[in-house]
Enzyme design. Structure first.
Site, PDB file in Angstrom:
ATOM      1  N   HIS A 110       0.823  -0.766   0.245  1.00  0.00           N
ATOM      2  CA  HIS A 110       0.287   0.008  -0.140  1.00  0.00           C
ATOM      3  C   HIS A 110       0.606   1.134   0.336  1.00  0.00           C
ATOM      4  O   HIS A 110       1.871   1.265   0.701  1.00  0.00           O
ATOM      5  CB  HIS A 110      -0.805   0.425   1.620  1.00  0.00           C
ATOM      6  CG  HIS A 110      -1.764  -1.250   1.376  1.00  0.00           C
ATOM      7  ND1 HIS A 110      -1.065  -2.357   2.322  1.00  0.00           N
ATOM      8  CD2 HIS A 110      -3.128  -0.883   1.574  1.00  0.00           C
ATOM      9  CE1 HIS A 110      -2.370  -3.016   2.128  1.00  0.00           C
ATOM     10  NE2 HIS A 110      -3.441  -2.424   2.273  1.00  0.00           N
ATOM     11  N   ASP A 116       2.868   1.883   3.447  1.00  0.00           N
ATOM     12  CA  ASP A 116       3.276   1.043   3.561  1.00  0.00           C
ATOM     13  C   ASP A 116       5.403   1.287   3.485  1.00  0.00           C
ATOM     14  O   ASP A 116       5.575   1.043   4.662  1.00  0.00           O
ATOM     15  CB  ASP A 116       3.390  -0.181   2.944  1.00  0.00           C
ATOM     16  CG  ASP A 116       2.030  -0.635   2.915  1.00  0.00           C
ATOM     17  OD1 ASP A 116       0.923  -0.934   4.242  1.00  0.00           O
ATOM     18  OD2 ASP A 116       1.344  -2.120   2.335  1.00  0.00           O
TER      19      ASP A 116
HETATM   20  C1  XUL Z   1      -7.552  -6.852   4.127  1.00  0.00           C
HETATM   21  C2  XUL Z   1      -6.800  -7.218   3.177  1.00  0.00           C
HETATM   22  C3  XUL Z   1      -6.198  -6.207   2.795  1.00  0.00           C
HETATM   23  C4  XUL Z   1      -5.063  -6.147   0.994  1.00  0.00           C
HETATM   24  C5  XUL Z   1      -5.136  -4.989   0.531  1.00  0.00           C
HETATM   25  O1  XUL Z   1      -8.126  -7.845   5.076  1.00  0.00           O
HETATM   26  O2  XUL Z   1      -6.953  -7.896   2.476  1.00  0.00           O
HETATM   27  O3  XUL Z   1      -4.588  -6.257   2.933  1.00  0.00           O
HETATM   28  O4  XUL Z   1      -4.880  -7.494   0.674  1.00  0.00           O
HETATM   29  O5  XUL Z   1      -5.302  -3.633   0.781  1.00  0.00           O
END
Ligand code: XUL
Ligand code: CO
Length: 438
Positions: A101, A104
């Site tokens: 993300h 992150d």
């Molecule tokens: C949340 C989840 C996230 C997604 C990316 O449950 O799985 O980490 O993978 O936003």
């Protein structure tokens, strides 16, 4: 250069007899299974957020794992230390992909312009540090659920200003994903849902989400992104009701808004079980709709109703999942360990044990799924089960050439049908066991 995981050697394949905790027992990257190398079947990825970020903080207590990597959290120095540690980690395991993300990678600043500048700086740093290695991005995404501005959602927000911030984050996350060579871009709609219909216009919110996705596709294609966009379905948590409940719901949504050519599914095992499905069900539904894209490889706990994000260890489930992947001809994406160590497994060595467990589980699943297909008894049973559709009337049903009257006349002439053939479920389960434990 600092070595962060001094106690951990490069992890190699030693085979099932090995008792070395720092060795693969089943994952043998170069071994050919069902016509392809294991590493080609299983493009594993590290989730930046869990592996380099999660310290074990929960609702009841502080973190137990030190993920500072020698720097002060919240600084760019720390962001860079995470890059260095992450690359060492991936190299030692032979993992070639990572997922991230935006937030992150860098600490989010108060001003979005400064956050974007930090993202430019860190992505330059990642490119420089991964040069000459095989390490690249599997997929990127924007965190549009953590910041308080997203309390009413991102695409589904009630605020036009917040909607623009979501657009700005998607734009930048796409820029960075393309820059890092990402194969995909994920939308997980963490806050895209509602708590109560008393204050929610569902149609309005869904149209706005679809519009944000359409804008992302237009922009992505304009900057040369040729990969897939993914929806990652999840039924609940954090919202009580999330719009992307499961694969079937998300696929219907994509078709309704004309997004089905650019999007596929990123199926997460734990999300599947939260929706009351099996992991393999979600994979099958995606595959038969031509939308099996990528996998978030983790595992839930059937006794707990939330997203525990455990490392996968259930070989039955991994085998069933790999059967779906093999039948579908593979993934366009990869296997991202969206998984974290349990809170008391808090040492740097535990991070490696977790990945060894997950990689070995999927390697075993792959080998066993290939053996089941090779054995042929499941596929043979499937053919037999639907054999009656090879008859004259069966063919007419299949090619849609019989009317309802004709089918009715056929039934009336017969007076009473024979029962369908047995499903032979228990026999098939014992076949699977006999292949699994050969
Ligand atoms: C949340 C989840 C996230 C997604 C990316 O449950 O799985 O980490 O993978 O936003
Ligand atoms: Co996920």
């Amino acid at each position: 250069m600092t070595e962060f995981f001094k106690n951990v050697p490069e992890i190699k394949y030693e085979g099932p007899e090995s008792t070395n905790p720092f060795a693969f027992k089943y994952y043998n990257a170069e071994e050919v299974v069902a016509g392809k190398k294991m590493k080609e079947h299983l493009p594993f990825a590290m989730a930046w957020w869990h592996n380099l970020g999660a310290t074990g903080v929960d609702m009841f207590g502080m973190g137990t794992a030190d993920k500072s990597f020698g720097a002060t959290p919240g600084t760019m120095e720390h962001a860079k230390a995470k890059v260095d540690a992450g690359i060492e980690f991936m190299k030692k395991l032979g993992i070639e992909y990572y997922c991230f993300h935006d937030v992150d990678l860098v600490p989010e600043a108060d001003d979005i312009n400064e956050t974007n500048r930090r993202l430019d700086e860190i992505s330059d740093y990642i490119l420089e540090k991964t040069k000459g290695t095989n390490i690249k991005c599997l997929w990127g995404t924007a965190n549009m659920f953590g910041n308080p501005r997203y309390m009413n959602g991102a695409g589904s927000t009630s605020s036009a200003d917040v909607y623009c911030f979501a657009a700005a984050q998607v734009k930048k996350a796409l820029d960075i994903t393309v820059k890092l060579g990402g194969r995909g871009y994920v939308f997980w709609g963490g806050r895209e849902g509602y708590e109560t219909l008393l204050n929610t216009d569902v149609k309005f919110e869904q149209e706005n989400i679809a519009n944000l996705m359409r804008l992302a596709v237009e922009y992505g294609r304009s900057i040369g992104f040729t990969g897939d966009f993914y929806i990652e379905p999840k039924p609940k948590e954090p919202m009580k009701h999330q719009y992307d409940f499961d694969a079937a719901t998300a696929i219907g949504f994509l078709r309704q808004y004309g997004l089905d050519k650019d999007f596929k599914m990123n199926i997460e095992a734990n999300h599947a079980t939260l929706a009351g499905h099996t992991f393999e069900h979600e994979l099958r539904i995606s595959a038969i709709n031509g939308m099996l894209g990528s996998i978030d490889a983790n595992q839930g706990d059937m006794l707990l109703g939330w997203d525990t994000d455990e490392f996968p260890y259930d070989v039955y489930t991994a085998t069933n999942a790999m059967l779906e992947v093999l039948r579908a001809g593979g993934l366009t994406g990869g296997f991202n360990f969206d998984a974290k160590n349990r809170r008391p497994s808090n040492t740097p060595e535990d991070m490696f044990y977790a990945f060894i467990l997950g990689m070995d589980t999927f390697a075993l699943g792959l080998k066993k799924a290939a053996a089941i297909l090779e054995d042929g008894r499941l596929e043979e049973n499937l053919k037999k089960k639907y054999e009656s559709f090879n008859s004259e009337i069966g063919q007419k049903i299949r090619n849609h050439s019989a009317s309802l009257e004709e089918l009715s006349d056929y039934a009336c002439a017969m007076k009473k049908p024979e029962l369908p053939v047995s499903g032979r479920q228990e026999y098939l389960q014992s076949v699977v066991n006999s292949v699994l434990f050969k």
